[in-house]
Design a protein around this motif. Structure first.
Motif, PDB file in Angstrom:
ATOM      1  N   ASN A 157      -6.539   1.656  -1.603  1.00 46.07           N
ATOM      2  CA  ASN A 157      -7.702   2.504  -1.825  1.00 46.07           C
ATOM      3  C   ASN A 157      -8.936   1.724  -2.285  1.00 46.07           C
ATOM      4  O   ASN A 157      -9.988   2.314  -2.502  1.00 46.07           O
ATOM      5  CB  ASN A 157      -7.386   3.557  -2.894  1.00 46.07           C
ATOM      6  CG  ASN A 157      -6.181   4.402  -2.546  1.00 46.07           C
ATOM      7  OD1 ASN A 157      -6.064   4.893  -1.429  1.00 46.07           O
ATOM      8  ND2 ASN A 157      -5.263   4.554  -3.488  1.00 46.07           N
ATOM      9  N   THR A 158      -8.786   0.423  -2.449  1.00 48.69           N
ATOM     10  CA  THR A 158      -9.823  -0.375  -3.107  1.00 48.69           C
ATOM     11  C   THR A 158     -10.926  -0.859  -2.178  1.00 48.69           C
ATOM     12  O   THR A 158     -11.977  -1.296  -2.646  1.00 48.69           O
ATOM     13  CB  THR A 158      -9.192  -1.613  -3.761  1.00 48.69           C
ATOM     14  OG1 THR A 158      -8.690  -2.487  -2.734  1.00 48.69           O
ATOM     15  CG2 THR A 158      -8.058  -1.219  -4.699  1.00 48.69           C
ATOM     16  N   ALA A 207       3.117   4.845   6.598  1.00 44.82           N
ATOM     17  CA  ALA A 207       3.573   4.433   7.924  1.00 44.82           C
ATOM     18  C   ALA A 207       3.943   2.962   7.950  1.00 44.82           C
ATOM     19  O   ALA A 207       4.858   2.543   8.672  1.00 44.82           O
ATOM     20  CB  ALA A 207       2.485   4.726   8.961  1.00 44.82           C
ATOM     21  N   TYR A 208       3.267   2.163   7.127  1.00 47.27           N
ATOM     22  CA  TYR A 208       3.529   0.721   7.149  1.00 47.27           C
ATOM     23  C   TYR A 208       4.940   0.358   6.689  1.00 47.27           C
ATOM     24  O   TYR A 208       5.421  -0.753   6.963  1.00 47.27           O
ATOM     25  CB  TYR A 208       2.495  -0.031   6.312  1.00 47.27           C
ATOM     26  CG  TYR A 208       2.562   0.202   4.821  1.00 47.27           C
ATOM     27  CD1 TYR A 208       3.384  -0.577   4.007  1.00 47.27           C
ATOM     28  CD2 TYR A 208       1.782   1.180   4.211  1.00 47.27           C
ATOM     29  CE1 TYR A 208       3.442  -0.381   2.640  1.00 47.27           C
ATOM     30  CE2 TYR A 208       1.832   1.388   2.842  1.00 47.27           C
ATOM     31  CZ  TYR A 208       2.663   0.606   2.058  1.00 47.27           C
ATOM     32  OH  TYR A 208       2.713   0.812   0.702  1.00 47.27           O
ATOM     33  N   GLN A 209       5.625   1.268   6.006  1.00 46.99           N
ATOM     34  CA  GLN A 209       7.003   0.967   5.628  1.00 46.99           C
ATOM     35  C   GLN A 209       7.920   0.877   6.843  1.00 46.99           C
ATOM     36  O   GLN A 209       9.015   0.325   6.770  1.00 46.99           O
ATOM     37  CB  GLN A 209       7.541   2.035   4.666  1.00 46.99           C
ATOM     38  CG  GLN A 209       6.969   1.972   3.264  1.00 46.99           C
ATOM     39  CD  GLN A 209       7.478   0.782   2.473  1.00 46.99           C
ATOM     40  OE1 GLN A 209       7.724  -0.277   3.034  1.00 46.99           O
ATOM     41  NE2 GLN A 209       7.619   0.940   1.178  1.00 46.99           N
ATOM     42  N   MET A 218       7.524  -7.744  -2.445  1.00 45.89           N
ATOM     43  CA  MET A 218       6.785  -7.226  -1.299  1.00 45.89           C
ATOM     44  C   MET A 218       6.366  -5.765  -1.478  1.00 45.89           C
ATOM     45  O   MET A 218       5.321  -5.349  -0.972  1.00 45.89           O
ATOM     46  CB  MET A 218       7.616  -7.380  -0.022  1.00 45.89           C
ATOM     47  CG  MET A 218       6.874  -6.957   1.245  1.00 45.89           C
ATOM     48  SD  MET A 218       5.401  -7.962   1.556  1.00 45.89           S
ATOM     49  CE  MET A 218       6.155  -9.397   2.310  1.00 45.89           C
ATOM     50  N   THR A 219       7.156  -4.983  -2.198  1.00 44.65           N
ATOM     51  CA  THR A 219       6.822  -3.576  -2.369  1.00 44.65           C
ATOM     52  C   THR A 219       5.519  -3.385  -3.144  1.00 44.65           C
ATOM     53  O   THR A 219       4.927  -2.313  -3.114  1.00 44.65           O
ATOM     54  CB  THR A 219       7.979  -2.819  -3.055  1.00 44.65           C
ATOM     55  OG1 THR A 219       7.708  -1.416  -3.032  1.00 44.65           O
ATOM     56  CG2 THR A 219       8.162  -3.260  -4.493  1.00 44.65           C
ATOM     57  N   TYR A 220       5.071  -4.421  -3.819  1.00 47.47           N
ATOM     58  CA  TYR A 220       3.772  -4.412  -4.491  1.00 47.47           C
ATOM     59  C   TYR A 220       2.706  -5.115  -3.660  1.00 47.47           C
ATOM     60  O   TYR A 220       1.589  -4.627  -3.503  1.00 47.47           O
ATOM     61  CB  TYR A 220       3.881  -5.082  -5.871  1.00 47.47           C
ATOM     62  CG  TYR A 220       4.728  -4.292  -6.816  1.00 47.47           C
ATOM     63  CD1 TYR A 220       4.166  -3.326  -7.648  1.00 47.47           C
ATOM     64  CD2 TYR A 220       6.109  -4.472  -6.858  1.00 47.47           C
ATOM     65  CE1 TYR A 220       4.957  -2.563  -8.491  1.00 47.47           C
ATOM     66  CE2 TYR A 220       6.907  -3.711  -7.697  1.00 47.47           C
ATOM     67  CZ  TYR A 220       6.321  -2.760  -8.507  1.00 47.47           C
ATOM     68  OH  TYR A 220       7.104  -2.005  -9.328  1.00 47.47           O
ATOM     69  N   MET A 221       3.053  -6.257  -3.103  1.00 45.34           N
ATOM     70  CA  MET A 221       2.035  -7.104  -2.507  1.00 45.34           C
ATOM     71  C   MET A 221       1.528  -6.602  -1.163  1.00 45.34           C
ATOM     72  O   MET A 221       0.377  -6.847  -0.803  1.00 45.34           O
ATOM     73  CB  MET A 221       2.560  -8.543  -2.374  1.00 45.34           C
ATOM     74  CG  MET A 221       3.023  -9.169  -3.701  1.00 45.34           C
ATOM     75  SD  MET A 221       1.957  -8.789  -5.121  1.00 45.34           S
ATOM     76  CE  MET A 221       0.392  -9.420  -4.565  1.00 45.34           C
ATOM     77  N   ASP A 222       2.361  -5.899  -0.391  1.00 40.29           N
ATOM     78  CA  ASP A 222       1.867  -5.457   0.915  1.00 40.29           C
ATOM     79  C   ASP A 222       0.956  -4.234   0.823  1.00 40.29           C
ATOM     80  O   ASP A 222       0.392  -3.795   1.820  1.00 40.29           O
ATOM     81  CB  ASP A 222       3.016  -5.213   1.895  1.00 40.29           C
ATOM     82  CG  ASP A 222       3.920  -4.054   1.514  1.00 40.29           C
ATOM     83  OD1 ASP A 222       3.687  -3.402   0.477  1.00 40.29           O
ATOM     84  OD2 ASP A 222       4.903  -3.802   2.250  1.00 40.29           O
ATOM     85  N   MET A 223       0.793  -3.690  -0.378  1.00 41.26           N
ATOM     86  CA  MET A 223      -0.122  -2.554  -0.552  1.00 41.26           C
ATOM     87  C   MET A 223      -1.563  -2.907  -0.190  1.00 41.26           C
ATOM     88  O   MET A 223      -2.321  -2.063   0.286  1.00 41.26           O
ATOM     89  CB  MET A 223      -0.109  -2.071  -2.002  1.00 41.26           C
ATOM     90  CG  MET A 223       1.049  -1.221  -2.389  1.00 41.26           C
ATOM     91  SD  MET A 223       0.898  -0.723  -4.118  1.00 41.26           S
ATOM     92  CE  MET A 223      -0.641   0.214  -4.082  1.00 41.26           C
TER      93      MET A 223
END
Length: 575
Positions: A495-496, A160-162, A481-486
């Protein structure tokens, strides 16, 4: 906004609308200049123009294998590479991604972007219909996006955050407002969709090709809660319709004659076996039973990569892709609630040895999260500008000391039992066993390894039912951003259990930094340093390569820089 700033950022940010499946993996586009109208034609294009009909094989049935069954075919719930491959056959977003990595008209035949980069006006394609003949309208996108954002959607869509780039989307998704009319997406009429963003986002157009942005058929969804679990109940708007789905065995798609570009779809059928064995898949390819083998739909066993590359020199392909293989720590579970213990585990393995002796596909050791092919400033790689070698070093002796310090802080004389979780795969198993052996040798720690079937594994990670878990992430678009906003607090793919307001602030600053590309990249570099060097939330292992085999008669297959594959414009030549 100054036009000069926009043009600089547009030069820096090249986007795609898929992943991996970002997406989590089981095994570039440019945007238009603000204030312009785009109408680039009526066909998506292919890597190779379709052959003349005389050269086409009589039977246009493509045979594939999927190494795992897609956990869902609901675009709002999808989160992995298997679902991405399947959904590409069945759905089409406002834009598609062409063979050159550029956004091209899809369900929208053209669009306008305002001077300030905040308002996108999409004109729906005239004549585009659903597979049942209903017209595809702007309202279909409004309904689908509201459903993906609604707090009442169960289970909660992890992606949803996308949609948070859209004005008011985050507030609606988090329950701060219950009025969807405050979200910046509006059907002006059946043929016009207006989208208002919170901040200028040059890669937004590419994102509209991502599966979370796909439309869904409202009458179908509202009339049957299980609509996405049965081939007979799915109404879709893409090049193919799902006609066969035997759970755990086979999936099959048939050309959708009602698709607006059906004249350029050469395949009539696609069949995919579901076999979770790289050895079996490779044998099927060698025996002529399937036309494509390997990532991202399946896998080639590591010990067969070298002989197959020699045996099928003209059919074998090994490419670098924007994807990272890593292990994630559950920071809420003992003993990995301690940062020194997490760092000890990350420092105690030899990544190059794993690549040379286990994975054997020429990967690059990873010490950061953002892969080498992701763009930074001035046409440079983000990784080149911010070397991951600065984050930590492999050092078995120092790792042992770090472990002892962490155990002392936690009051341990011995560590509690530890399990490394991975999804069922021959290659994941080999790597997990090798990593566990390194931890035993260098840290004196016994590790149990455990495998789970793909959908079960995803649920275990999502619910935090793990200590260390295998993970892979492919870019949804070509920007860090596609990595960092996870890993923002409470993120759908986080999941961490990691939550840090300082990290969140850096990501928020990067989201809003469209006018200052240099500071934007600095914010994301600082966030990556915090994620790994300071907290070791994840343990990077390597940056992926992708090994595949393609029959010489199979043409028109395209693969983007993230490794996501598109078979929709493929065709089979006579042999």
């Amino acid at each position: 906004m100054k036009k000069k700033s926009w043009m600089l950022l547009l030069t820096l940010v090249l986007v795609i609308g898929t992943v991996l499946a970002g997406c989590g993996s089981a095994n570039e586009t440019t945007t238009t200049e603000p204030g312009t109208t785009t109408e680039t034609g009526t066909t998506e294009g292919t890597a190779t123009e379709p052959a003349a009909d005389a050269n086409l094989a009589a039977d246009q049935t493509l045979h594939l294998n999927l190494s795992a069954e897609p956990p869902t075919l609901d675009p709002a719930q999808a989160q992995d590479s298997q679902a991405n491959t399947a959904l590409r056959f069945m759905y089409e977003g406002l834009a598609t991604i062409d063979a050159d990595g550029n956004p091209a008209p899809g369900a929208a035949e053209k669009w306008d972007i305002s001077e300030d980069g905040l308002t996108y006006t999409f004109n729906m394609r005239q004549g585009a219909t659903w597979s049942n003949g209903d017209p595809v309208t702007a309202n279909d996108f409004v309904f689908a996006w509201e459903r993906a954002l609604s707090p009442e959607t169960v289970p909660a869509p992890v992606y949803a955050y996308q949609l948070y780039y859209i004005k008011g989307a985050e507030e609606f998704n988090t329950g701060k407002t219950k009025d969807f009319s405050t979200v910046g997406v509006k059907a002006v009429d059946e043929n016009t969709l207006e989208v208002t963003l919170t901040n200028p986002t040059p890669y937004f157009l590419g994102l509209t090709s991502f599966y979370t942005f796909y439309p869904v058929h409202q009458a179908t969804v509202e009339g049957n809660e299980a609509w996405a679990a049965d081939a007979s109940t799915m109404v879709t708007n893409g090049p193919f319709t799902l006609t066969t789905w035997t759970t755990g065995s086979e999936m099959g798609w048939t050309k959708n004659e009602k698709y607006w570009d059906a004249a350029n779809i050469k395949l009539t059928n696609v069949t995919a076996s579901i076999v979770n064995s790289g050895a079996t898949e490779t044998a099927s390819y060698q025996g002529g039973e399937i036309d494509y083998a390997g990532a991202p739909t399946g896998e080639i066993p590591t010990d067969q990569i070298q002989p197959l590359s020699q045996q099928f020199a003209d059919e074998f392909k090994l490419t670098d892709i924007a994807s990272t293989y890593y292990y994630e720590f559950n920071t809420k579970e003992k003993p990995f609630n301690n940062v020194k213990i997490r760092k000890a585990f990350a420092m105690a393995i030899d990544r190059q040895s794993l690549i040379d002796n286990v994975t054997k596909a020429g990967q690059t050791p990873a010490y950061g999260f953002v892969p080498t092919s992701i763009a930074g400033l001035n046409n440079q790689s983000f990784r080149d500008e911010h070397p991951d070698s600065e984050y930590f070093k492999e050092d078995a002796a120092q790792a042992k000391t770090m472990l002892e310090e962490g155990m002392k802080e936690e009051g341990y004389t011995t560590l509690p039992p530890i399990t490394l979780l991975y999804n069922t795969s021959e290659n994941h198993q080999k790597l997990a066993l090798a990593v566990a052996d390194m931890w035993k040798t260098n840290l004196g720690v016994e590790i149990e390894t455990k495998n789970e079937e793909w959908s079960v594994f995803l649920e275990s990670r999502k619910t935090g039912n793990f200590q260390i878990a295998r993970a892979g992430w492919s870019a949804d678009y070509n920007d860090p951003m596609t990595y960092m906003d996870m890993f923002v607090s409470g993120g759908g793919n986080n999941n961490t259990g990691y939550a840090d307001p300082a990290y969140d602030a850096l990501i928020d600053g990067a989201y809003k930094g469209g006018n200052d590309p240099e500071k934007r990249m600095q914010d994301m570099a600082a966030a990556e340093k915090m994620l790994i060097q300071d907290n070791m939330v994840i343990m990077p292992v390597y940056y992926y390569t992708q090994a595949s085999l393609t029959k010489p008669y199979l043409k028109g297959v395209t693969t983007d820089f993230s490794g996501a594959i598109n078979f929709t414009r493929a065709y089979l030549e006579q042999q």
